[in-house]
Design an enzyme around this catalytic site. Sequence first.
Site, PDB file in Angstrom:
ATOM      1  N   ARG A  83       0.905  -1.111   0.072  1.00  0.00           N
ATOM      2  CA  ARG A  83      -0.065   0.156  -0.213  1.00  0.00           C
ATOM      3  C   ARG A  83       0.716   1.418   0.065  1.00  0.00           C
ATOM      4  O   ARG A  83       1.754   1.333   0.807  1.00  0.00           O
ATOM      5  CB  ARG A  83      -0.998   0.172   1.214  1.00  0.00           C
ATOM      6  CG  ARG A  83      -2.093   1.001   1.199  1.00  0.00           C
ATOM      7  CD  ARG A  83      -2.751   0.989   2.406  1.00  0.00           C
ATOM      8  NE  ARG A  83      -3.639  -0.295   2.537  1.00  0.00           N
ATOM      9  CZ  ARG A  83      -4.072  -0.789   3.696  1.00  0.00           C
ATOM     10  NH1 ARG A  83      -3.778  -0.452   4.902  1.00  0.00           N
ATOM     11  NH2 ARG A  83      -4.693  -2.051   3.561  1.00  0.00           N
ATOM     12  N   ARG A 152      -1.596   6.781   9.477  1.00  0.00           N
ATOM     13  CA  ARG A 152      -1.843   6.248   8.291  1.00  0.00           C
ATOM     14  C   ARG A 152      -2.004   7.278   7.220  1.00  0.00           C
ATOM     15  O   ARG A 152      -1.632   8.395   7.464  1.00  0.00           O
ATOM     16  CB  ARG A 152      -3.157   5.372   8.166  1.00  0.00           C
ATOM     17  CG  ARG A 152      -3.113   4.194   9.136  1.00  0.00           C
ATOM     18  CD  ARG A 152      -2.069   3.232   8.704  1.00  0.00           C
ATOM     19  NE  ARG A 152      -2.302   1.963   9.791  1.00  0.00           N
ATOM     20  CZ  ARG A 152      -3.242   0.976   9.707  1.00  0.00           C
ATOM     21  NH1 ARG A 152      -4.049   0.918   8.515  1.00  0.00           N
ATOM     22  NH2 ARG A 152      -3.009  -0.164  10.233  1.00  0.00           N
ATOM     23  N   LYS A 233      -3.405   1.982  14.985  1.00  0.00           N
ATOM     24  CA  LYS A 233      -3.425   2.686  13.846  1.00  0.00           C
ATOM     25  C   LYS A 233      -3.983   3.982  14.165  1.00  0.00           C
ATOM     26  O   LYS A 233      -4.719   4.189  15.000  1.00  0.00           O
ATOM     27  CB  LYS A 233      -4.032   2.178  12.604  1.00  0.00           C
ATOM     28  CG  LYS A 233      -5.450   1.597  12.831  1.00  0.00           C
ATOM     29  CD  LYS A 233      -5.828   0.778  11.714  1.00  0.00           C
ATOM     30  CE  LYS A 233      -7.546   0.179  11.873  1.00  0.00           C
ATOM     31  NZ  LYS A 233      -7.814  -0.668  10.671  1.00  0.00           N
ATOM     32  N   LYS A 235      -5.568   7.705  11.951  1.00  0.00           N
ATOM     33  CA  LYS A 235      -6.137   7.940  10.809  1.00  0.00           C
ATOM     34  C   LYS A 235      -6.708   9.567  10.982  1.00  0.00           C
ATOM     35  O   LYS A 235      -7.355   9.857  11.987  1.00  0.00           O
ATOM     36  CB  LYS A 235      -7.077   7.214  10.255  1.00  0.00           C
ATOM     37  CG  LYS A 235      -6.733   5.667   9.955  1.00  0.00           C
ATOM     38  CD  LYS A 235      -8.031   4.747   9.592  1.00  0.00           C
ATOM     39  CE  LYS A 235      -7.439   3.478   9.221  1.00  0.00           C
ATOM     40  NZ  LYS A 235      -8.432   2.562   8.646  1.00  0.00           N
ATOM     41  N   CYS A 453     -14.839  -3.677   0.218  1.00  0.00           N
ATOM     42  CA  CYS A 453     -13.534  -4.033   0.585  1.00  0.00           C
ATOM     43  C   CYS A 453     -12.896  -5.190  -0.399  1.00  0.00           C
ATOM     44  O   CYS A 453     -13.964  -5.861  -0.942  1.00  0.00           O
ATOM     45  CB  CYS A 453     -13.345  -4.632   2.004  1.00  0.00           C
ATOM     46  SG  CYS A 453     -14.086  -5.987   2.481  1.00  0.00           S
ATOM     47  N   CYS A 459      -7.476 -11.377   1.387  1.00  0.00           N
ATOM     48  CA  CYS A 459      -7.471 -10.940   2.998  1.00  0.00           C
ATOM     49  C   CYS A 459      -7.692 -12.170   3.874  1.00  0.00           C
ATOM     50  O   CYS A 459      -8.646 -12.794   3.890  1.00  0.00           O
ATOM     51  CB  CYS A 459      -8.714  -9.998   3.277  1.00  0.00           C
ATOM     52  SG  CYS A 459      -8.697  -9.224   4.707  1.00  0.00           S
ATOM     53  N   CYS A 498     -15.612  -8.935   6.565  1.00  0.00           N
ATOM     54  CA  CYS A 498     -15.450  -9.072   7.967  1.00  0.00           C
ATOM     55  C   CYS A 498     -15.767  -7.793   8.739  1.00  0.00           C
ATOM     56  O   CYS A 498     -15.918  -6.693   8.109  1.00  0.00           O
ATOM     57  CB  CYS A 498     -13.909  -9.179   8.355  1.00  0.00           C
ATOM     58  SG  CYS A 498     -12.767  -8.104   8.495  1.00  0.00           S
ATOM     59  N   CYS A 502     -13.458  -1.824   6.557  1.00  0.00           N
ATOM     60  CA  CYS A 502     -12.474  -1.132   5.561  1.00  0.00           C
ATOM     61  C   CYS A 502     -13.517  -0.317   4.570  1.00  0.00           C
ATOM     62  O   CYS A 502     -12.704   0.708   4.256  1.00  0.00           O
ATOM     63  CB  CYS A 502     -11.491  -2.044   5.059  1.00  0.00           C
ATOM     64  SG  CYS A 502     -10.235  -2.756   6.069  1.00  0.00           S
TER      65      CYS A 502
END
Length: 589
Positions: A83, A152, A233, A235, A453, A459, A498, A502
């Site tokens: 990414r 991120r 993380k 953001k 996603c 994944c 899931c 995302c």
Amino acid sequence: MDIIAKLRDVPFDELHPNERLKVESDYLRGSLEAGLADEATGAVAEDDTQLTKFHGFYMQDDRDLRDERRHQKLEPLYSFMVRLRLPGGVISPAQWQTLDDVSSQYANGTLRITTRQTFQYHGVLKENLRAHLQTIDSAMIDCIAACGDVNRNVICSANPHRSKIHRQVYDLSRSISERLLPSTRAYHEIFLGEERVAGGAEEREKSLNAAAGGESVPDPNEPLYTRHYLPRKFKVALAIPPENDVDLFAHDVGFIAHVERGELEGFTVCVGGGMGMTHGEPSTFPRLSDPIGFCSPEAVPAVAEAIMLTQRDNGNRRDRKQARLKYTVESMGLDAFKAEVEGHLGEPLAPAREYHFSDNGDRLGWVEGDDSLWHYGLFVQNGRIADFDEGPQLRSGLREIAETHDGDIVLTTNQNLIVTQVSSEKRGDIEAILDRHRLVADHSRLRRNAMACVAFPTCGLAMAESERYLPSLIDKLDAVMNEAGLADDAIIVRMTGCPNGCARPYLAEIGFVGKAPGRYNLYLGGGFSGERLNKLYRENIDEATILDVLEPLIQRYAQERETDEPFGDFVIRTGVIQETRAGREFHDA
């Protein structure tokens, strides 16, 4: 009190294993150098799979082939998802061509626009990782901190060329990204061949000894993050009302621009958003951010840093499921969190200001900028750029645009892109390329407002299909919309494989979250402008049940809605679903 002081008396074995790993990783180096050199496997060591995230890539395997390879007594087909760090999502045509080349040379031949306004690659084999990252580096792009327990990719309202305000907000997104970038040189040494500077170990040892003695001294290797990095993380998003194209309230930190008489006056500051949760664990939940104050444009990077430091020093380092900033705000309380932020700043924030958002979609088609240049918003279904059989030749068409266009290409957080800075004289040339490669199609508004996603096959967290399945489900929902006389109406639909969220499904008016192969939890009642969470309506249902549930609801919406009433508002007003007013109420019946 900083993180070193707060953890001084905490038994090391009480920290989450990831916390111990970070401390012992030699500033994210681990054994990655040796792991990349090991030709006996396509994988890296288990501990190193956590460290690779800080460098912008995840180890994955092709789940479609797991059983077959196990029967052949082969290890899984390991590869990496890479990414990019691309604050604001802006790419020059030359950079696009390099990134496109890399997708063929070192990945699976596709590019995928993520919901964080950047690209990710799939199918990068271990032996190609260094060449991949070095080629990207030659285009002045990197992957540093695109994943991991750090700040991120910073996102903002798309297209800095649209107006003076958009340019200022984009510049701030880049400033935040640079200010909150980790300082370790591990990425440059391991992947780009930079020589490690002598003396680092000695300086590090002095810093650790000083901290152990009670002194508060900057870590020479990571003065901002320390060797602990963040608990999870982090953001950041910036938005320009009335458009909430970044889903601002879904992020740890949000800055809402305030414009007066054509000038950027400052930003309302929001904290505590986040989408992820875990099925069956009500202590985990999505949460929308809350306003805590107002700051000037010049103060934005410092405010972002102060919020990050507050999370660094107070986030849960024992339980990663409770480690996001949203749970720190919940445990500390908003006032206490704000007070610590202001302590880092050295001054109070001004009172938050009022704002108004009207929607969270993209402007597709031609839009004229303040400078009289044109910008073309192109729909990219689920962000996947490839040449599709019997469908759009997205990769070829965009390659041709990159070879002839002299403006930028901008990615959006809704997985679309914008061809920017097109003069009136050159509009015809761009339109001809779009037509030749079948890039312009009459998609329904339902499809244009849908996101998914990646999920299967790459994944490792996926419980159900998402990107590969949602288009066919939209076909069926389009038929329901047409039958109800709603062909020209928009409903926000999102799907994830899931519960990690995302594609931000918990903000959707209709959200699907994978529970098992072919089965999904159905959520209803999100806000059309991204300012309200939805709530669980049906659990663990298959496609037939999804359609049986939604068809009468959509028919009823067509017949009973008020003027301009969004679907999410309708299902709450009519009592179909209870409104979720705060994240902690997400699981309430």
